[in-house]
Scaffold this motif. Sequence first.
Motif, PDB file in Angstrom:
ATOM      1  N   THR A  21       0.836  -1.206   0.000  1.00 30.10           N
ATOM      2  CA  THR A  21       0.000   0.000   0.000  1.00 30.10           C
ATOM      3  C   THR A  21       0.867   1.252   0.000  1.00 30.10           C
ATOM      4  OG1 THR A  21      -0.160   0.002   2.428  1.00 30.10           O
ATOM      5  CG2 THR A  21      -1.916  -1.107   1.200  1.00 30.10           C
ATOM      6  N   VAL A  22       0.305   2.313  -0.564  1.00 27.70           N
ATOM      7  CA  VAL A  22       0.883   3.656  -0.506  1.00 27.70           C
ATOM      8  C   VAL A  22      -0.132   4.536   0.200  1.00 27.70           C
ATOM      9  CG1 VAL A  22       1.643   5.656  -1.821  1.00 27.70           C
ATOM     10  CG2 VAL A  22       2.235   3.357  -2.598  1.00 27.70           C
ATOM     11  N   ASN A  23       0.248   5.085   1.351  1.00 24.43           N
ATOM     12  CA  ASN A  23      -0.671   5.892   2.149  1.00 24.43           C
ATOM     13  C   ASN A  23      -1.952   5.128   2.463  1.00 24.43           C
ATOM     14  OD1 ASN A  23       1.263   7.930   1.769  1.00 24.43           O
ATOM     15  ND2 ASN A  23       0.203   8.694  -0.038  1.00 24.43           N
ATOM     16  N   GLY A  24      -1.813   3.818   2.692  1.00 24.81           N
ATOM     17  CA  GLY A  24      -2.939   2.985   3.069  1.00 24.81           C
ATOM     18  C   GLY A  24      -3.809   2.518   1.934  1.00 24.81           C
ATOM     19  N   VAL A  25      -3.423   2.802   0.685  1.00 28.76           N
ATOM     20  CA  VAL A  25      -4.249   2.481  -0.481  1.00 28.76           C
ATOM     21  C   VAL A  25      -3.433   1.605  -1.435  1.00 28.76           C
ATOM     22  CG1 VAL A  25      -5.523   3.433  -2.445  1.00 28.76           C
ATOM     23  CG2 VAL A  25      -5.519   4.641  -0.245  1.00 28.76           C
ATOM     24  N   VAL A  26      -4.088   0.628  -2.051  1.00 27.45           N
ATOM     25  CA  VAL A  26      -3.439  -0.196  -3.065  1.00 27.45           C
ATOM     26  C   VAL A  26      -3.440   0.555  -4.393  1.00 27.45           C
ATOM     27  CG1 VAL A  26      -3.545  -2.361  -4.352  1.00 27.45           C
ATOM     28  CG2 VAL A  26      -4.095  -2.340  -1.909  1.00 27.45           C
ATOM     29  N   SER A  27      -2.259   0.816  -4.926  1.00 24.56           N
ATOM     30  CA  SER A  27      -2.056   1.440  -6.231  1.00 24.56           C
ATOM     31  C   SER A  27      -2.887   2.718  -6.417  1.00 24.56           C
ATOM     32  CB  SER A  27      -2.389   0.451  -7.360  1.00 24.56           C
ATOM     33  OG  SER A  27      -2.029   0.998  -8.618  1.00 24.56           O
ATOM     34  N   PRO A  28      -2.632   3.745  -5.595  1.00 24.09           N
ATOM     35  CA  PRO A  28      -3.373   5.001  -5.788  1.00 24.09           C
ATOM     36  C   PRO A  28      -2.912   5.736  -7.040  1.00 24.09           C
ATOM     37  CG  PRO A  28      -1.638   5.309  -4.181  1.00 24.09           C
ATOM     38  CD  PRO A  28      -1.647   3.842  -4.519  1.00 24.09           C
ATOM     39  N   THR A  29      -3.753   6.644  -7.535  1.00 28.74           N
ATOM     40  CA  THR A  29      -3.400   7.552  -8.619  1.00 28.74           C
ATOM     41  C   THR A  29      -3.166   8.933  -8.032  1.00 28.74           C
ATOM     42  OG1 THR A  29      -4.650   6.321 -10.282  1.00 28.74           O
ATOM     43  CG2 THR A  29      -4.155   8.620 -10.766  1.00 28.74           C
ATOM     44  N   LEU A  30      -1.962   9.461  -8.226  1.00 34.69           N
ATOM     45  CA  LEU A  30      -1.586  10.784  -7.738  1.00 34.69           C
ATOM     46  C   LEU A  30      -1.439  11.710  -8.929  1.00 34.69           C
ATOM     47  CD1 LEU A  30       1.176   9.593  -5.224  1.00 34.69           C
ATOM     48  CD2 LEU A  30      -1.257   9.928  -4.781  1.00 34.69           C
ATOM     49  N   GLU A  31      -1.887  12.943  -8.800  1.00 36.31           N
ATOM     50  CA  GLU A  31      -1.892  13.874  -9.922  1.00 36.31           C
ATOM     51  C   GLU A  31      -0.704  14.820  -9.866  1.00 36.31           C
ATOM     52  OE1 GLU A  31      -5.692  15.790  -9.789  1.00 36.31           O
ATOM     53  OE2 GLU A  31      -6.724  14.085 -10.726  1.00 36.31           O
ATOM     54  N   ALA A  32      -0.232  15.231 -11.052  1.00 35.80           N
ATOM     55  CA  ALA A  32       0.850  16.199 -11.164  1.00 35.80           C
ATOM     56  C   ALA A  32       0.670  16.980 -12.459  1.00 35.80           C
ATOM     57  CB  ALA A  32       2.203  15.508 -11.151  1.00 35.80           C
ATOM     58  N   PRO A  33       0.965  18.274 -12.465  1.00 35.77           N
ATOM     59  CA  PRO A  33       0.809  19.064 -13.687  1.00 35.77           C
ATOM     60  C   PRO A  33       1.717  18.574 -14.813  1.00 35.77           C
ATOM     61  CG  PRO A  33       1.042  20.501 -11.776  1.00 35.77           C
ATOM     62  CD  PRO A  33       1.377  19.109 -11.323  1.00 35.77           C
ATOM     63  N   SER A  34       1.222  18.652 -16.038  1.00 36.60           N
ATOM     64  CA  SER A  34       2.039  18.323 -17.194  1.00 36.60           C
ATOM     65  C   SER A  34       3.142  19.359 -17.371  1.00 36.60           C
ATOM     66  CB  SER A  34       1.179  18.287 -18.454  1.00 36.60           C
ATOM     67  OG  SER A  34       0.308  17.172 -18.436  1.00 36.60           O
ATOM     68  N   ALA A  35       4.180  18.966 -18.111  1.00 37.22           N
ATOM     69  CA  ALA A  35       5.300  19.854 -18.437  1.00 37.22           C
ATOM     70  C   ALA A  35       5.912  20.445 -17.181  1.00 37.22           C
ATOM     71  CB  ALA A  35       4.845  20.952 -19.392  1.00 37.22           C
ATOM     72  N   ALA A  36       6.050  19.613 -16.151  1.00 36.88           N
ATOM     73  CA  ALA A  36       6.619  20.061 -14.885  1.00 36.88           C
ATOM     74  C   ALA A  36       7.340  18.885 -14.240  1.00 36.88           C
ATOM     75  CB  ALA A  36       5.522  20.595 -13.960  1.00 36.88           C
ATOM     76  N   ARG A  37       7.909  19.137 -13.076  1.00 36.16           N
ATOM     77  CA  ARG A  37       8.496  18.063 -12.286  1.00 36.16           C
ATOM     78  C   ARG A  37       7.701  17.912 -11.002  1.00 36.16           C
ATOM     79  NH1 ARG A  37      13.957  19.746 -13.989  1.00 36.16           N
ATOM     80  NH2 ARG A  37      14.667  18.111 -15.424  1.00 36.16           N
ATOM     81  N   ALA A  38       7.534  16.668 -10.607  1.00 32.25           N
ATOM     82  CA  ALA A  38       6.869  16.355  -9.349  1.00 32.25           C
ATOM     83  C   ALA A  38       7.902  15.812  -8.374  1.00 32.25           C
ATOM     84  CB  ALA A  38       5.762  15.326  -9.562  1.00 32.25           C
ATOM     85  N   ARG A  39       7.738  16.159  -7.109  1.00 29.26           N
ATOM     86  CA  ARG A  39       8.591  15.601  -6.053  1.00 29.26           C
ATOM     87  C   ARG A  39       7.853  14.440  -5.406  1.00 29.26           C
ATOM     88  NH1 ARG A  39      11.657  18.993  -1.246  1.00 29.26           N
ATOM     89  NH2 ARG A  39      12.686  17.208  -0.234  1.00 29.26           N
ATOM     90  N   LEU A  40       8.500  13.285  -5.410  1.00 30.55           N
ATOM     91  CA  LEU A  40       7.941  12.099  -4.773  1.00 30.55           C
ATOM     92  C   LEU A  40       8.793  11.770  -3.557  1.00 30.55           C
ATOM     93  CD1 LEU A  40       7.267   9.850  -7.903  1.00 30.55           C
ATOM     94  CD2 LEU A  40       5.801  11.625  -6.905  1.00 30.55           C
ATOM     95  N   ARG A  41       8.171  11.762  -2.388  1.00 30.14           N
ATOM     96  CA  ARG A  41       8.874  11.473  -1.135  1.00 30.14           C
ATOM     97  C   ARG A  41       8.530  10.031  -0.732  1.00 30.14           C
ATOM     98  NH1 ARG A  41      10.082  16.491   1.760  1.00 30.14           N
ATOM     99  NH2 ARG A  41       9.166  18.309   0.741  1.00 30.14           N
ATOM    100  N   LEU A  42       9.392   9.105  -1.116  1.00 33.78           N
ATOM    101  CA  LEU A  42       9.141   7.683  -0.894  1.00 33.78           C
ATOM    102  C   LEU A  42       9.701   7.273   0.462  1.00 33.78           C
ATOM    103  CD1 LEU A  42      10.233   7.202  -4.454  1.00 33.78           C
ATOM    104  CD2 LEU A  42       8.170   6.022  -3.732  1.00 33.78           C
ATOM    105  N   ILE A  43       8.840   6.728   1.310  1.00 38.93           N
ATOM    106  CA  ILE A  43       9.212   6.263   2.647  1.00 38.93           C
ATOM    107  C   ILE A  43       8.927   4.778   2.717  1.00 38.93           C
ATOM    108  CG2 ILE A  43       8.788   6.491   5.129  1.00 38.93           C
ATOM    109  CD1 ILE A  43       7.663   9.315   4.525  1.00 38.93           C
ATOM    110  N   ASN A  44       9.963   3.964   2.921  1.00 42.47           N
ATOM    111  CA  ASN A  44       9.757   2.523   3.061  1.00 42.47           C
ATOM    112  C   ASN A  44       9.513   2.222   4.535  1.00 42.47           C
ATOM    113  OD1 ASN A  44       9.653  -0.235   2.978  1.00 42.47           O
ATOM    114  ND2 ASN A  44      11.702  -0.537   2.128  1.00 42.47           N
ATOM    115  N   ALA A  45       8.245   2.168   4.916  1.00 40.28           N
ATOM    116  CA  ALA A  45       7.867   1.893   6.304  1.00 40.28           C
ATOM    117  C   ALA A  45       7.676   0.402   6.549  1.00 40.28           C
ATOM    118  CB  ALA A  45       6.583   2.648   6.652  1.00 40.28           C
ATOM    119  N   SER A  46       8.133  -0.430   5.609  1.00 35.92           N
ATOM    120  CA  SER A  46       8.008  -1.879   5.755  1.00 35.92           C
ATOM    121  C   SER A  46       9.324  -2.466   6.251  1.00 35.92           C
ATOM    122  CB  SER A  46       7.627  -2.522   4.420  1.00 35.92           C
ATOM    123  OG  SER A  46       8.768  -2.644   3.579  1.00 35.92           O
TER     124      SER A  46
END
Length: 410
Positions: A171-196
Amino acid sequence: MTGAAALTLAGALPRRAGAQSAALPSPVPLKAAPAERIELAGAGPVDLFEGGLPGPVLKVKRGQPVAVAAANGLKAPLDLTWHGVRVPNALDGVPGLTGPAIAPGGSRDIRFFPPDAGTFWYHAFDPAQARRALAGALIVEEDGPSPFGADHVMLIQTWAPDPTMQVPLITVNGVVSPTLEAPSAARARLRLINASADFLRLHVVDAQSWVIAIDGQPTAPFVLKEGRVQLVPGGRIDLALDVNLNGGSADPIVLEIETTKAPVQLALIAPVGASNLPAPAATPAALPANALPAEIPLAGAVRAELAIGPEAAGLGSFPTLCMLQVGKSGVIALTNKVDAPVAVHFHGMPVRVLDGADDGWKPWWHDTVPVPAKTTVRVAVRPDTPGKWAVIARKGGTGEVLAAAAYEVK
């Protein structure tokens, strides 16, 4: 964000954690109590912070205090640890080294000033409690506006597999395979935390991404080779993800975890609309540096060894590995004697992994160091705060404690 609430704490900052201020905010409630999540944890109860999976996202700007009202609604004592944060020794949340645990039915206000901006997390110190979902993210934001079109916290947890399933449940944030949105033609910051407790192999499919921070500490940005990186149990990776920068496909970007059987879809990053930020540079700018040593002189460093194996298991008295002075270097050899990888978590101060010749260090800070099976890895530490700080090795896949000791700083 499903399963997590973003909480912003305000206030003024003295330099180091533990300083007092008349402007301290009201504490955010953080109660641990049993709950049910049958779809993930089965028929038995699972312990959660504030009834959420994961716990609330605690978010402050660098220079602001963290303040929580921790309460224990469990039948067992609760020790709360702040993974990767340079907190005062008394707040480190390590039984046997710090203050007493929060007794069942008890509560405690916890306040501190995190000195570093970055991606961190909090969890129950007891591995069994943390594995059963008592965990949440702590985000300390850099000064000034963010250069990213989106900024997503992704706290990853694994669950005991259903016998009918061929791949693990993640799970990610308690959800199986969530969809997260990000603007096109930009960069998104993903803060990955392995809590397992698992070593996870992340694959960013058909999109360029850059590593910009490891274990909360900024690094010179570098491209993720073939889109793959290892997520160490307890560790964090911050990625800058190119989202449809060159006018290519507007399909969602797939993040997956590679397993021995088949890849598991971790999350989708869906391009939406357009960013109102300037077009990103070819290479992301480095994040502002935290106040860590520019160099770790190794000549004359105090040297010690942490033996990792079943004979050293248990969270007991935390024998002292070595005595260090503030501002002086120490080198600790992490000797893994078992046929499985381990993750070694350093409290108090992040470390640098030394190269094979032991005459220099790799260019990243770590608070959680991977040590492969039957291997020795040497790390250098240069502590800046007195105290007795834990070093704990846990077996990948189970979280079993295979070594627990401490280094003492005067």
